[in-house]
Design an enzyme around this catalytic site. Structure first.
Site, PDB file in Angstrom:
ATOM      1  N   GLY A 133       0.776  -1.240   0.000  1.00  0.00           N
ATOM      2  CA  GLY A 133       0.000   0.000   0.000  1.00  0.00           C
ATOM      3  C   GLY A 133       0.801   1.280   0.000  1.00  0.00           C
ATOM      4  O   GLY A 133       0.227   2.362  -0.043  1.00  0.00           O
ATOM      5  N   TYR A 155      -9.862   2.888 -12.766  1.00  0.00           N
ATOM      6  CA  TYR A 155      -9.833   3.704 -11.534  1.00  0.00           C
ATOM      7  C   TYR A 155      -9.738   5.197 -11.823  1.00  0.00           C
ATOM      8  O   TYR A 155      -9.385   5.954 -10.913  1.00  0.00           O
ATOM      9  CB  TYR A 155      -8.597   3.364 -10.683  1.00  0.00           C
ATOM     10  CG  TYR A 155      -8.232   1.914 -10.549  1.00  0.00           C
ATOM     11  CD1 TYR A 155      -9.064   1.022  -9.869  1.00  0.00           C
ATOM     12  CD2 TYR A 155      -7.032   1.430 -11.053  1.00  0.00           C
ATOM     13  CE1 TYR A 155      -8.704  -0.304  -9.719  1.00  0.00           C
ATOM     14  CE2 TYR A 155      -6.674   0.103 -10.905  1.00  0.00           C
ATOM     15  CZ  TYR A 155      -7.516  -0.758 -10.240  1.00  0.00           C
ATOM     16  OH  TYR A 155      -7.138  -2.071 -10.098  1.00  0.00           O
ATOM     17  N   CYS A 181     -12.660  -0.917 -28.655  1.00  0.00           N
ATOM     18  CA  CYS A 181     -14.060  -0.550 -28.902  1.00  0.00           C
ATOM     19  C   CYS A 181     -14.820  -0.394 -27.596  1.00  0.00           C
ATOM     20  O   CYS A 181     -15.712  -1.202 -27.274  1.00  0.00           O
ATOM     21  CB  CYS A 181     -14.703  -1.590 -29.786  1.00  0.00           C
ATOM     22  SG  CYS A 181     -13.833  -1.731 -31.347  1.00  0.00           S
ATOM     23  N   GLU A 182     -14.457   0.596 -26.820  1.00  0.00           N
ATOM     24  CA  GLU A 182     -15.095   0.902 -25.539  1.00  0.00           C
ATOM     25  C   GLU A 182     -14.937   2.402 -25.312  1.00  0.00           C
ATOM     26  O   GLU A 182     -13.836   2.932 -25.471  1.00  0.00           O
ATOM     27  CB  GLU A 182     -14.366   0.206 -24.369  1.00  0.00           C
ATOM     28  CG  GLU A 182     -14.394  -1.286 -24.361  1.00  0.00           C
ATOM     29  CD  GLU A 182     -15.650  -1.873 -23.733  1.00  0.00           C
ATOM     30  OE1 GLU A 182     -16.465  -1.128 -23.149  1.00  0.00           O
ATOM     31  OE2 GLU A 182     -15.808  -3.102 -23.863  1.00  0.00           O
ATOM     32  N   TYR A 237       1.074  -2.742 -11.987  1.00  0.00           N
ATOM     33  CA  TYR A 237      -0.313  -2.996 -12.413  1.00  0.00           C
ATOM     34  C   TYR A 237      -0.571  -2.485 -13.833  1.00  0.00           C
ATOM     35  O   TYR A 237      -1.655  -2.028 -14.145  1.00  0.00           O
ATOM     36  CB  TYR A 237      -1.321  -2.398 -11.422  1.00  0.00           C
ATOM     37  CG  TYR A 237      -1.057  -2.829 -10.005  1.00  0.00           C
ATOM     38  CD1 TYR A 237      -1.318  -4.139  -9.615  1.00  0.00           C
ATOM     39  CD2 TYR A 237      -0.498  -1.963  -9.057  1.00  0.00           C
ATOM     40  CE1 TYR A 237      -1.045  -4.569  -8.318  1.00  0.00           C
ATOM     41  CE2 TYR A 237      -0.222  -2.383  -7.764  1.00  0.00           C
ATOM     42  CZ  TYR A 237      -0.498  -3.691  -7.411  1.00  0.00           C
ATOM     43  OH  TYR A 237      -0.225  -4.118  -6.135  1.00  0.00           O
ATOM     44  N   GLU A 263       4.674  -6.113   2.364  1.00  0.00           N
ATOM     45  CA  GLU A 263       4.381  -6.656   1.025  1.00  0.00           C
ATOM     46  C   GLU A 263       4.264  -5.528  -0.006  1.00  0.00           C
ATOM     47  O   GLU A 263       3.208  -5.330  -0.587  1.00  0.00           O
ATOM     48  CB  GLU A 263       3.055  -7.427   1.070  1.00  0.00           C
ATOM     49  CG  GLU A 263       3.008  -8.564   2.077  1.00  0.00           C
ATOM     50  CD  GLU A 263       1.605  -9.121   2.280  1.00  0.00           C
ATOM     51  OE1 GLU A 263       0.610  -8.442   1.933  1.00  0.00           O
ATOM     52  OE2 GLU A 263       1.490 -10.237   2.794  1.00  0.00           O
ATOM     53  N   PRO A 264       5.307  -4.775  -0.222  1.00  0.00           N
ATOM     54  CA  PRO A 264       5.192  -3.661  -1.168  1.00  0.00           C
ATOM     55  C   PRO A 264       5.250  -4.123  -2.623  1.00  0.00           C
ATOM     56  O   PRO A 264       6.058  -4.980  -2.975  1.00  0.00           O
ATOM     57  CB  PRO A 264       6.415  -2.802  -0.842  1.00  0.00           C
ATOM     58  CG  PRO A 264       7.415  -3.765  -0.303  1.00  0.00           C
ATOM     59  CD  PRO A 264       6.655  -4.888   0.348  1.00  0.00           C
ATOM     60  N   GLY A 265       4.401  -3.577  -3.444  1.00  0.00           N
ATOM     61  CA  GLY A 265       4.434  -3.870  -4.878  1.00  0.00           C
ATOM     62  C   GLY A 265       4.720  -2.589  -5.639  1.00  0.00           C
ATOM     63  O   GLY A 265       5.824  -2.357  -6.146  1.00  0.00           O
ATOM     64  N   ARG A 266       3.718  -1.715  -5.638  1.00  0.00           N
ATOM     65  CA  ARG A 266       3.777  -0.465  -6.398  1.00  0.00           C
ATOM     66  C   ARG A 266       5.035   0.354  -6.106  1.00  0.00           C
ATOM     67  O   ARG A 266       5.678   0.868  -7.019  1.00  0.00           O
ATOM     68  CB  ARG A 266       2.535   0.359  -6.023  1.00  0.00           C
ATOM     69  CG  ARG A 266       2.296   1.570  -6.876  1.00  0.00           C
ATOM     70  CD  ARG A 266       1.158   2.406  -6.273  1.00  0.00           C
ATOM     71  NE  ARG A 266      -0.020   1.660  -5.940  1.00  0.00           N
ATOM     72  CZ  ARG A 266      -1.074   1.467  -6.732  1.00  0.00           C
ATOM     73  NH1 ARG A 266      -1.067   1.986  -7.940  1.00  0.00           N
ATOM     74  NH2 ARG A 266      -2.114   0.762  -6.343  1.00  0.00           N
TER      75      ARG A 266
HETATM   76  N1  LLP Z   1      -0.577  -7.184  -0.052  1.00  0.00           N
HETATM   77  C1  LLP Z   1      -1.881  -7.429  -0.318  1.00  0.00           C
HETATM   78  C2  LLP Z   1      -2.621  -8.326   0.559  1.00  0.00           C
HETATM   79  C3  LLP Z   1      -2.495  -6.812  -1.420  1.00  0.00           C
HETATM   80  O1  LLP Z   1      -3.776  -7.062  -1.666  1.00  0.00           O
HETATM   81  C4  LLP Z   1      -1.750  -5.937  -2.249  1.00  0.00           C
HETATM   82  C5  LLP Z   1      -2.355  -5.304  -3.409  1.00  0.00           C
HETATM   83  C6  LLP Z   1      -0.389  -5.722  -1.936  1.00  0.00           C
HETATM   84  C7  LLP Z   1       0.152  -6.351  -0.825  1.00  0.00           C
HETATM   85  C8  LLP Z   1       0.496  -4.821  -2.733  1.00  0.00           C
HETATM   86  O2  LLP Z   1       0.038  -3.521  -2.663  1.00  0.00           O
HETATM   87  P1  LLP Z   1       0.899  -2.272  -3.213  1.00  0.00           P
HETATM   88  O3  LLP Z   1       2.137  -2.138  -2.378  1.00  0.00           O
HETATM   89  O4  LLP Z   1       1.241  -2.563  -4.612  1.00  0.00           O
HETATM   90  O5  LLP Z   1      -0.012  -1.134  -3.063  1.00  0.00           O
HETATM   91  N2  LLP Z   1      -4.615  -2.817  -9.511  1.00  0.00           N
HETATM   92  C9  LLP Z   1      -4.620  -1.730  -8.549  1.00  0.00           C
HETATM   93  C10 LLP Z   1      -3.964  -2.123  -7.258  1.00  0.00           C
HETATM   94  C11 LLP Z   1      -4.577  -3.339  -6.630  1.00  0.00           C
HETATM   95  C12 LLP Z   1      -3.801  -3.776  -5.419  1.00  0.00           C
HETATM   96  C13 LLP Z   1      -4.207  -5.112  -4.961  1.00  0.00           C
HETATM   97  N3  LLP Z   1      -3.540  -5.561  -3.797  1.00  0.00           N
HETATM   98  C14 LLP Z   1      -3.968  -0.502  -9.178  1.00  0.00           C
HETATM   99  O6  LLP Z   1      -3.581  -0.554 -10.335  1.00  0.00           O
HETATM  100  O7  LLP Z   1      -3.869   0.530  -8.535  1.00  0.00           O
END
Ligand code: LLP
Length: 408
Positions: A239, A315, A341-342, A370, A272-275
């Protein structure tokens, strides 16, 4: 102009590290995602440093970007991985990730996925449902695993300040369990002799703009954990926000860490960082196919659309649009749209864009998270190509060829 340490204009040409994006786009074709591995690893190290006071263990959230070279490079750095499906566990393992450093999360894990995770010795299972515990216990008995680490996912009933479609911690969400349900499960823990109930997991949403909500959620997790000495770990989820607009500055991570370190004390901390690791390390390149002036509007129709980058359509997400060759004049307010086509296939709505002509190429910035991960074949469109600039910035290669559907 410096956008970040990897994407910047040099002599009017937009570059990734030391390479002109125009040259990459011409050679590989568009649409194409371009990633800077140097930036990915820089982000990873920056987060590790920022969370060092908490001795936090980082688990890169594979769902943000499962590109094999990126996952592999992070595995080499010793990163753990947050996986939400059997497929993502396979991706992490194939990239050299250690099973013990994988956390397996998800609101709807299948029984087969749980068995696979236990069999492979995945480090933690984040549990969101009592029935999962039955499946884990059975899988542990079958495979001989003596003690499976489980973190129970709390729904802390905290509403995060983010887009409602990526908020997960409010009471009405499908995610997690209430504190009452978790207490009831912990009271029955002896029924699961092969499960070690050692953690609490929270994740209240993505792109969190307000650390206060995270702190409130952590406090709820601590309050829940306090009576149970066997709970030694708190998984804070992901997050962490990034800047999608040049004028934006997300709340500094250090402040959050400071606020948390006084609270989390002796607990082992997982993240759990992704973004925050991949978003600003990637851009999507596209070419202008047509310019249409109609009904008082200007439409730039490009060859990338919602099938390549879904975030704006899903979003109303903002991605900055930059010409690969810097424009000398200011341009006008226009619509940057894709070919799908949307009506919702709009990449930038009512945006002041540089003057663009057919054949010009642009970059949609901060698209590393993402982006490719949510790309689809809708309209029988091929997935975009991906290009990765190596960590030394010395070379680049197309890491996946475009899967053009064969003609019969
Ligand atoms: N942990 C859990 C349990 C999650 O559900 C998520 C993301 C993460 C970690 C990683 O979150 P981050 O650090 O990336 O914020 N598709 C959407 C984002 C959906 C996120 C889903 N869960 C977008 O493009 O903004």
């Amino acid at each position: 102009m410096v956008l970040n340490s990897s994407f910047r204009y040099v002599g009017g040409a937009l570059q990734v590290d030391d390479f002109a994006l125009e040259a990459i786009a011409s050679e590989v074709g568009t649409p194409v995602y371009v990633y800077s591995l140097r930036r990915v690893l820089g982000n990873y190290r920056r987060l590790r440093r920022a969370f060092a006071p908490l001795s936090a263990q980082l688990h890169y959230s594979v769902k943000a970007n499962g590109n094999a070279a990126i996952v592999e490079a992070l595995a080499k750095q010793g990163s753990g991985f947050d996986c939400v499906s059997g497929g993502e566990i396979r991706q992490a393992l194939a990239a050299g990730g250690a099973a013990r450093q994988i956390v397996f999360a998800g609101v709807g894990k299948t029984r087969a996925e749980i068995e696979y995770a236990v069999e492979r010795g995945v480090g933690w299972l984040n549990v969101e449902n009592a029935l999962e515990l039955e499946y884990i216990q059975a899988a542990a008995e079958r495979t001989g695993a003596e003690s499976v680490l489980v973190a129970l996912r709390l729904n802390p009933e905290v509403t995060a300040k983010t887009h409602p479609k990526i908020a997960t911690g409010h009471g009405g969400a499908k995610f997690g369990m209430t504190a009452a349900v978790i207490h009831a499960l912990l009271a029955k823990r002896n029924a699961y002799p092969r499960i070690n109930f050692a953690g609490i997991h929270i994740h209240i949403g993505s792109q969190l703009g307000d650390s206060q909500a995270t702190i409130r959620a952590v406090e709820k997790a601590l309050e829940l954990a306090r009576p149970y000495p066997q709970i030694r770990a708190i998984n804070l989820g992901g997050g962490l926000p990034v800047a999608y607009q040049f004028a934006e500055s997300p709340p500094p991570v250090d402040e959050l860490v400071q606020a948390l370190s006084s609270r989390l004390g002796e607990y082992r901390v997982l993240l759990e960082p992704g973004r925050a690791i991949v978003a600003d390390a990637g851009a999507l390149l596209a070419e202008v196919l047509y310019v249409k002036r109609q009904a008082g509007q200007v439409f730039y129709i490009v060859d990338a659309g919602m099938t390549d980058l879904l975030r704006p359509a899903l979003y109303d997400a903002h991605h900055e649009v930059l010409p690969l060759r810097k424009a000398s004049s200011r341009g006008e307010v226009a619509q940057l749209v894709g070919p799908v086509c949307e009506s919702t296939d709009v990449l930038a709505r009512d945006r002041l864009l540089p003057p663009l002509q057919v054949g010009d190429k642009i970059a949609l910035m901060t698209a590393g998270a993402y982006g490719m991960a949510m790309a689809s074949n809708y309209n029988a469109r091929p997935l975009p190509a991906e290009v990765l600039v190596d960590a030394a910035g010395a070379g680049w290669r197309a890491s996946r060829s475009r899967n053009l559907l064969p003609e019969k």
